[in-house]
Design an enzyme around this catalytic site. Structure first.
Site, PDB file in Angstrom:
ATOM      1  N   ARG A 130      76.813  -7.870 -68.451  1.00  0.00           N
ATOM      2  CA  ARG A 130      77.408  -7.519 -69.751  1.00  0.00           C
ATOM      3  C   ARG A 130      77.044  -6.075 -70.083  1.00  0.00           C
ATOM      4  O   ARG A 130      75.891  -5.671 -69.942  1.00  0.00           O
ATOM      5  CB  ARG A 130      76.891  -8.461 -70.836  1.00  0.00           C
ATOM      6  CG  ARG A 130      77.453  -8.165 -72.227  1.00  0.00           C
ATOM      7  CD  ARG A 130      76.824  -9.077 -73.251  1.00  0.00           C
ATOM      8  NE  ARG A 130      77.165 -10.462 -73.015  1.00  0.00           N
ATOM      9  CZ  ARG A 130      76.369 -11.489 -73.313  1.00  0.00           C
ATOM     10  NH1 ARG A 130      75.170 -11.277 -73.823  1.00  0.00           N
ATOM     11  NH2 ARG A 130      76.758 -12.730 -73.073  1.00  0.00           N
ATOM     12  N   ARG A 244      65.417 -13.811 -81.642  1.00  0.00           N
ATOM     13  CA  ARG A 244      66.694 -14.338 -81.124  1.00  0.00           C
ATOM     14  C   ARG A 244      67.687 -13.177 -81.079  1.00  0.00           C
ATOM     15  O   ARG A 244      67.374 -12.056 -81.482  1.00  0.00           O
ATOM     16  CB  ARG A 244      67.204 -15.449 -82.055  1.00  0.00           C
ATOM     17  CG  ARG A 244      68.161 -16.458 -81.457  1.00  0.00           C
ATOM     18  CD  ARG A 244      67.544 -17.374 -80.434  1.00  0.00           C
ATOM     19  NE  ARG A 244      68.403 -18.528 -80.160  1.00  0.00           N
ATOM     20  CZ  ARG A 244      69.446 -18.510 -79.345  1.00  0.00           C
ATOM     21  NH1 ARG A 244      69.781 -17.399 -78.730  1.00  0.00           N
ATOM     22  NH2 ARG A 244      70.162 -19.602 -79.151  1.00  0.00           N
ATOM     23  N   LYS A 245      68.900 -13.431 -80.634  1.00  0.00           N
ATOM     24  CA  LYS A 245      69.915 -12.380 -80.589  1.00  0.00           C
ATOM     25  C   LYS A 245      70.291 -11.947 -81.995  1.00  0.00           C
ATOM     26  O   LYS A 245      70.064 -12.661 -82.978  1.00  0.00           O
ATOM     27  CB  LYS A 245      71.149 -12.842 -79.825  1.00  0.00           C
ATOM     28  CG  LYS A 245      71.980 -13.920 -80.510  1.00  0.00           C
ATOM     29  CD  LYS A 245      73.205 -14.234 -79.665  1.00  0.00           C
ATOM     30  CE  LYS A 245      74.073 -15.281 -80.343  1.00  0.00           C
ATOM     31  NZ  LYS A 245      75.276 -15.600 -79.546  1.00  0.00           N
ATOM     32  N   GLY A 502      83.489 -23.377 -74.860  1.00  0.00           N
ATOM     33  CA  GLY A 502      83.142 -24.450 -73.934  1.00  0.00           C
ATOM     34  C   GLY A 502      81.980 -25.313 -74.355  1.00  0.00           C
ATOM     35  O   GLY A 502      81.744 -26.371 -73.766  1.00  0.00           O
ATOM     36  N   CYS A 507      80.557 -19.196 -78.319  1.00  0.00           N
ATOM     37  CA  CYS A 507      80.883 -17.818 -77.935  1.00  0.00           C
ATOM     38  C   CYS A 507      82.350 -17.514 -78.209  1.00  0.00           C
ATOM     39  O   CYS A 507      82.722 -16.354 -78.411  1.00  0.00           O
ATOM     40  CB  CYS A 507      80.566 -17.598 -76.454  1.00  0.00           C
ATOM     41  SG  CYS A 507      78.812 -17.742 -76.054  1.00  0.00           S
ATOM     42  N   GLY A 508      83.190 -18.533 -78.205  1.00  0.00           N
ATOM     43  CA  GLY A 508      84.608 -18.357 -78.514  1.00  0.00           C
ATOM     44  C   GLY A 508      84.911 -18.337 -80.000  1.00  0.00           C
ATOM     45  O   GLY A 508      86.082 -18.231 -80.398  1.00  0.00           O
TER      46      GLY A 508
END
Length: 584
Positions: A130, A244-245, A502, A507-508
């Site tokens: 990424r 965390r992110k 998914g 993430c979508g």
């Protein structure tokens, strides 16, 4: 770095009154925030300390920490980059690596700090890489280089446009990583700090600098944020040990293409006492157990303080955030625990001037604004030029596609391409006399249409279980197939955004979609386990943004087409094809 600030001039767009759109300005009144709570002084002790240039969790705060925190304590992941660890790792075979816990943790966890994700479950020995691509802006040369990287890997190599205006390339093998990293540096790209407990790609307006209606050009700010976050691609260990992110965006459009309500920190343009700056939203996030919209911090910063306030928020989160259950470590959990005012005060005391101004009432984002479609041909603010938005079906491209996109950007534009959070691509700076030739290019006729069907244009899908080990279902091919079949059943007159993810990590971003599909296991008509999806409904983006809600649980994927057709008829005014044909 605490003294790092840059002065920007007020944007010209603010001084213009030429727009024909009705102006309805929205005040920056705070919405519901976590209630004030009493916080023991001991709770505000920083949980990390600096040791030898890295920030490490103090021993007294290590009880009950999650496995990822233990990996970070064992060896700081940034050492793989800053101290050359990746060079030695790249020379080892996967068999050698897997024999030792440290090196196994290196490839499965620590390499994510370098933007490398081992696909152990589905592509053992191969990695997804990424990048960092602030504001989604890239060049033809960069695109060609990425194409050359994935071409080497044949059927295992491809690239995806992500929901954060970014590239992910697939098929990478470890032995190639040092060479790829060097190549990225030579063309002005980096993959550093793009995964795990780091700041993700700074998102901005995809039409920055070319949109006649823009509020402010976001590119200077997103570039500056990215430079701060990675210390100009050298690595910034002061903010690489977050709990965390963490996501950030800078808003420059009334259309809110940047999706501020799902970011940990969002800069919302506003003036105060004749000065241009930003009101701040904080805490937006998705996770399997909880999803929250960002809330007003009741703070305004001038352009000089864009970086200092980002640094202060990150340091407060780094110092005070929980490191236990990973499902409760995003920044909003900290805001809940401390209360908004205490959290705000922790940011203020980390600012250079030890204070934060209260929010401005002069918010510049218009409340009543019809979100514009950027696909197709649109005039730029620069006379004689247009930008052209292409639909990239579910964001997936191959090496040849990337080479062709680079050629089109060079031939018809200025060699620049822009990625969007809806996984599409824009070529700006096309002289109007070149438009006809561009629109007749085979790539646009056959693959990446500027005028896709009304359902296809709003389609977004995560990687799915083709490559991702966490995904429960396949998404990209299925999203296209279901949409094609639904289009044969119903006629839709209004745009409908459909997102696929998914797994519950989302993430979508299914919660911002009109209709969202989250992968899960379901049971078929015989009671046997099968791939399925939880269906979400009612997400909104733009000025009336809010998150969608669960509509129907565990629908077998093979049954989704009639379910979606029914939703479109009942909620979006679609007409069934057989009825339409009968009326004709």
């Amino acid at each position: 770095m605490s003294s790092f600030s840059v002065r920007f001039l007020a944007p010209q767009a603010l001084q213009s009154t030429s727009s024909s759109r009705p102006k309805t300005w929205v005040l920056a009144a705070p919405t519901t925030a976590p209630a004030s709570v009493e916080v023991d002084a001991g709770r505000l002790e920083p949980r990390v300390e600096e040791r030898d240039g890295y920030f490490v969790l103090k021993e007294k705060f290590r009880e009950g920490i999650n496995p990822q925190e233990k990996v970070k304590i064992g060896k700081d992941p940034m050492k793989l980059f800053r101290e050359g660890g990746i060079e030695g790792l790249a020379k080892m075979s996967m068999e050698e690596i897997d024999k030792d816990k440290t090196t196994k943790d290196d490839i499965d966890v620590r390499l994510k700090w370098l933007g490398l994700f081992h696909r152990r479950k589905h592509q053992y020995g191969r990695f997804m890489m990424r990048l960092k691509l602030p504001n989604g802006v890239t060049t033809s040369a960069q695109t060609r280089y990425l194409a050359s990287v994935i071409r080497k890997y044949g059927k295992d190599g491809c690239a995806d446009v992500t929901t954060r205006q970014n590239w992910q390339i697939r098929g990478v093998v470890l032995s190639d990583v040092p060479r790829i990293l060097k190549g990225l540096e030579e063309i002005g790209l980096t993959s550093l700090q793009s995964g795990m407990d780091n700041v993700r790609n700074p998102v901005g307006n995809p039409l920055a600098g070319i949109d006649p209606e823009e509020i402010v050009d976001t590119r200077p700010y997103t570039n500056l944020l990215s430079q701060f976050i990675t210390a100009n691609s050298r690595g910034n260990p002061t903010i690489t040990n977050l709990p965390r992110k963490w996501n950030v965006c800078v808003v420059g459009s009334h259309d809110l293409y940047e999706h501020p309500h799902i970011n940990d920190l969002a800069y919302m343009p506003a003036t105060k006492d004749g000065r241009f700056g930003f009101n701040l939203l904080v805490g937006g996030f998705f996770s399997p157990k909880r999803c929250e919209e960002a809330i007003p911090l009741d703070a305004w910063v001038s352009t000089d303080d864009v970086i200092p306030v980002c640094k202060a928020v990150l340091e407060a989160y780094r110092d005070l955030g929980s490191r236990g259950n990973r499902q409760r470590t995003r920044m909003m959990w900290l805001i809940d625990e401390l209360g908004l005012e205490v959290f705000r005060s922790e940011i203020a005391k980390r600012m250079p001037q030890k204070e934060l101004e209260r929010a401005s009432s002069e918010d510049l984002v218009q409340k009543q604004w019809e979100r514009r479609d950027y696909l197709g041909v649109h005039p730029q603010k620069q006379e004689g030029f247009s930008y052209v938005g292409f639909h990239i079906p579910v964001g997936r491209v191959q090496a040849d596609d990337m080479d062709e996109l680079a050629r089109l950007a060079d031939t018809y534009g200025s060699g620049e391409l822009r990625l969007t959070v809806e996984q599409n691509i824009i070529i700006p700076n096309v002289e109007n006399w070149k438009l006809e030739a561009l629109l007749n290019e085979p790539l646009l006729k056959d693959r990446f249409s500027p005028e896709p069907s009304i359902l296809m244009k709003g389609l977004v899908a995560c990687t799915g279980n083709q490559f991702c080990g966490q995904a429960i279902i396949e998404t990209k091919a299925r999203a296209l197939k279901v949409t094609e079949e639904v289009e044969r059943l119903v006629s839709v007159a209004q745009p409908v955004r459909m997102h696929w993810t998914g797994c519950p990590n989302s993430c979508g971003q299914v919660q911002v979609a009109d209709i969202g599909f989250m992968g899960c296991m379901a049971r078929d008509e015989n009671g046997k386990p099968c791939e399925g999806a939880d269906v979400f409904l009612g997400g909104r983006i733009g000025s009336d943004s809010h998150l969608g809600q669960l509509y129907k649980k565990a629908v077998p994927c093979k049954n989704l087409v009639p379910v979606v057709a029914d939703i479109l008829v009942e909620h979006f005014g679609a007409v069934r094809r057989e009825r339409e044909e009968a009326e004709d």
